[in-house]
Structure formats: C-alpha cells, structure tokens
Write a protein that holds these residues in place. Structure first.
Motif, short mmCIF file in Angstrom:
data_model
loop_
_atom_site.label_atom_id
_atom_site.label_comp_id
_atom_site.label_asym_id
_atom_site.label_seq_id
_atom_site.Cartn_x
_atom_site.Cartn_y
_atom_site.Cartn_z
N UNK A 1 -7.06 -34.43 -5.26
CA UNK A 1 -7.15 -34.01 -3.86
C UNK A 1 -8.61 -33.76 -3.50
N UNK A 2 -9.04 -34.29 -2.34
CA UNK A 2 -10.43 -34.11 -1.94
C UNK A 2 -10.51 -33.66 -0.49
N UNK A 3 -11.41 -32.69 -0.22
CA UNK A 3 -11.73 -32.28 1.13
C UNK A 3 -13.19 -32.63 1.37
N UNK A 4 -13.46 -33.44 2.38
CA UNK A 4 -14.82 -33.82 2.71
C UNK A 4 -15.37 -32.90 3.79
N UNK A 5 -16.62 -32.45 3.59
CA UNK A 5 -17.24 -31.50 4.51
C UNK A 5 -18.67 -31.96 4.81
N UNK A 6 -18.87 -32.66 5.93
CA UNK A 6 -20.19 -33.06 6.40
C UNK A 6 -21.07 -33.60 5.28
N UNK A 7 -20.61 -34.64 4.64
CA UNK A 7 -21.37 -35.26 3.57
C UNK A 7 -21.09 -34.69 2.20
N UNK A 8 -20.49 -33.52 2.15
CA UNK A 8 -20.12 -32.91 0.88
C UNK A 8 -18.62 -32.96 0.67
N UNK A 9 -18.16 -32.37 -0.41
CA UNK A 9 -16.73 -32.38 -0.67
C UNK A 9 -16.35 -31.28 -1.67
N UNK A 25 -22.67 -31.07 -2.34
CA UNK A 25 -23.32 -31.22 -1.03
C UNK A 25 -24.64 -31.94 -1.27
N UNK A 26 -24.98 -32.92 -0.42
CA UNK A 26 -26.19 -33.73 -0.67
C UNK A 26 -27.49 -32.94 -0.64
N UNK A 27 -27.50 -31.76 -0.01
CA UNK A 27 -28.70 -30.93 0.02
C UNK A 27 -28.69 -29.96 -1.17
N UNK A 28 -28.88 -30.53 -2.36
CA UNK A 28 -28.99 -29.74 -3.60
C UNK A 28 -27.80 -28.83 -3.84
N UNK A 29 -26.62 -29.33 -3.47
CA UNK A 29 -25.39 -28.53 -3.62
C UNK A 29 -25.51 -27.18 -2.94
N UNK A 30 -26.12 -27.18 -1.75
CA UNK A 30 -26.13 -25.97 -0.93
C UNK A 30 -24.74 -25.79 -0.34
N UNK A 31 -24.48 -24.59 0.16
CA UNK A 31 -23.12 -24.24 0.55
C UNK A 31 -23.01 -23.88 2.03
N UNK A 61 -23.36 -34.35 -8.86
CA UNK A 61 -24.77 -34.65 -9.03
C UNK A 61 -25.27 -34.33 -10.42
N UNK A 62 -26.58 -34.53 -10.63
CA UNK A 62 -27.14 -34.33 -11.96
C UNK A 62 -28.37 -33.44 -11.95
N UNK A 63 -28.59 -32.71 -10.85
CA UNK A 63 -29.79 -31.87 -10.79
C UNK A 63 -29.43 -30.39 -10.64
N UNK A 64 -29.26 -29.92 -9.41
CA UNK A 64 -29.03 -28.50 -9.15
C UNK A 64 -27.53 -28.17 -9.21
N UNK A 65 -27.17 -27.12 -9.91
CA UNK A 65 -25.77 -26.69 -9.92
C UNK A 65 -25.37 -26.20 -8.54
N UNK A 66 -26.14 -25.26 -7.99
CA UNK A 66 -25.88 -24.77 -6.64
C UNK A 66 -27.13 -24.07 -6.13
N UNK A 67 -27.59 -24.48 -4.94
CA UNK A 67 -28.80 -23.89 -4.38
C UNK A 67 -28.51 -22.78 -3.39
N UNK A 68 -27.26 -22.31 -3.35
CA UNK A 68 -26.94 -21.17 -2.51
C UNK A 68 -26.62 -21.55 -1.07
N UNK A 69 -26.94 -20.65 -0.16
CA UNK A 69 -26.58 -20.82 1.25
C UNK A 69 -27.28 -22.01 1.88
N UNK A 70 -26.58 -22.67 2.79
CA UNK A 70 -27.15 -23.77 3.56
C UNK A 70 -28.15 -23.23 4.56
#
Length: 259
Positions: A1-9, A25-31, A61-70
């Motif tokens: 099951x996948x939910x897509x959210x403005x380029x992320x999922x 999320x394409x912006x360094x897994x920002x949220x 992705x293969x870089x940042x786990x999560x960069x926090x708030x968008x």
C-alpha cells in the motif's frame, strides 16, 4: 500500500509477520505535515494488524534518513493554530510508535536532523550505519526540540539531550549516538546493517506477541501522558515559528539550499 504526498510517499509491505513502512520525500526526506500524518496512520494501522508481529521503519533514498520539518511548509505557517497543527504531526508519529503493541525497529541509513532524531529515538531498537550523524537544529531557526525532546531525552538522558539541543549547529557522529544509547547497533556498511536487521526482525516475528506486547508496556512505562504533553510542546513550537527571527532564519536556509 502506498500513499503519495507531493513527490513523496509512505508505503507499507507486509511479509512473514514483518511490516516494512518506508517514507520518502525528494527534499532530503524532509517531513511536510501530510507525510507525517500518513506515516502516523500507517504505523497505527500496521501495529494493530493481527498479521503483523514487528514493524521495520525505514526511509527511501541512500543519503539522509530524515532531515526533519519541511522548510517550505514552515515558511507558510501564518498562525499559531497552523503551527500547532504542523508540529503536532511529529507528535502523532512519536505517539503512534509508542502506543502500537509491537516492536518498531528503525533502519537508520543516513543523517538525522531535528525531527529525524526524534523518530530515531522513538523506535524501540535503532540499527544504524557509520555516517548516520545527528543534529538537533531547531534552536538555529528560533524554536527548540520541544515535541521530539521527550523521546530523545528518554533514550539518551537529560545531559546528552541538552548538549544536542543547546549546540544546534554541531553534528555528533554515529559513534557518539551509539555510545549515548540512541543507536542500539552501529555497522560499518549497509550490508552489515541490513543483515542484522533481517536477523532481528525474523527473530522477533517468530517470538511471542504477548510477551513482546508486555515488554513494550514496561519499556514505555511513565509516558502515558505523552498525548497531552507532546501536543502542548507542539503549541510552543507553533508559536515560536511565527517570530521574525524564525522567518529570517528559514529564508536564509532556503536561499542557501538554492544557491
């Protein structure tokens, strides 16, 4: 099951009792807020699925786990109510992990910033790779790690949490995070990390669900008030993010990223 959210999922795959939940999320897994909401819902849903014995939480992705708030979303907050709603998204994720009756294992493949540190702290067992540095950057943009703070403090203690929160521009390396207790394991490469994750998740999937549920209750004892606490903390960040200091800091950061 996948939910897509403005380029992320956010997507979930369940096999042999293991629910793998991945966010991206394409912006360094920002949220952004919608992604946080969907992630919390997926954790809740998987955790209450009788076929699921353990949850593996990871990011794409293969870089940042999560960069926090968008930062794009932060810059669009105009009222304290909007601020509360956004930061409460991190509260929802932390509380979802806390309240599901199954163990949540975290795959930390890269750097964690701000709310990303909070997610890594909230999981029941975090397995990381070298290079998974951490930073609580909130003070640098005029707020503080109020929402994720209880999860980070619970895992690494008041002193280490204070160090991260006060020196908001300094990276701590993955070995520091392991020694403080944020990471349960630290591996030299992705292969070693994934082998350990596979071993542990398979072991837990074959273990007693009732015993693990009771263990989790013990581990999280004393946090029963977090539904209210984290919402109150979200209101603090939601108010502070409206300050002129925060506005200027966010714009400087966005300009730096675009440069």
């Amino acid at each position: 099951m996948m939910y897509e959210v403005k380029g992320g999922y956010v997507q979930t795959e369940t096999r042999k009792g293991i629910a793998t939940i991945e966010f991206y999320h394409p912006q360094s897994n920002s949220m952004p807020g919608k992604l946080l909401h969907e992630l919390a819902m997926e954790i809740h849903s998987a955790g209450h699925n009788p076929e699921v014995k353990v949850i593996l939480l990871r990011s794409g992705g293969d870089k940042v786990f999560c960069s926090g708030a968008s930062f794009d979303e932060l810059s669009n907050i105009r009222t304290a109510e909007e601020g509360l709603a956004f930061f409460n998204g991190f509260a929802q994720v932390v509380n979802a992990i806390r309240k599901v009756p199954v163990m949540v294992i975290g795959r930390i493949h890269g750097k964690c910033v701000g709310g990303g540190v909070g997610i890594a702290a909230a999981v029941d067992y975090a397995i990381a790779v070298e290079g998974a540095e951490i930073k609580l950057s909130e003070l640098a943009v005029g707020i503080g790690p109020f929402v994720v703070g209880p999860a980070v403090e619970r895992k690494i203690g008041v002193s280490a949490f204070s160090q991260l929160a006060i020196d908001a521009t300094m990276w701590r390396n993955a070995d520091w995070a392991r020694r403080k207790g944020l990471y349960a394991e630290l591996h030299q490469n992705l292969e070693g990390m994934d082998e350990s994750i596979e071993r542990l998740t398979n072991t837990l999937a074959a273990s007693s669900p009732d015993a693990m549920m009771e263990m989790k209750k013990v581990f999280w004892q004393g946090t029963e008030h977090w539904d209210q606490l984290l919402t109150e903390r979200a209101a603090i960040s939601g108010r502070l993010i409206l300050s002129e200091f925060s506005r200027q800091a966010i714009e400087k950061f966005k300009a730096k990223v675009k440069a």
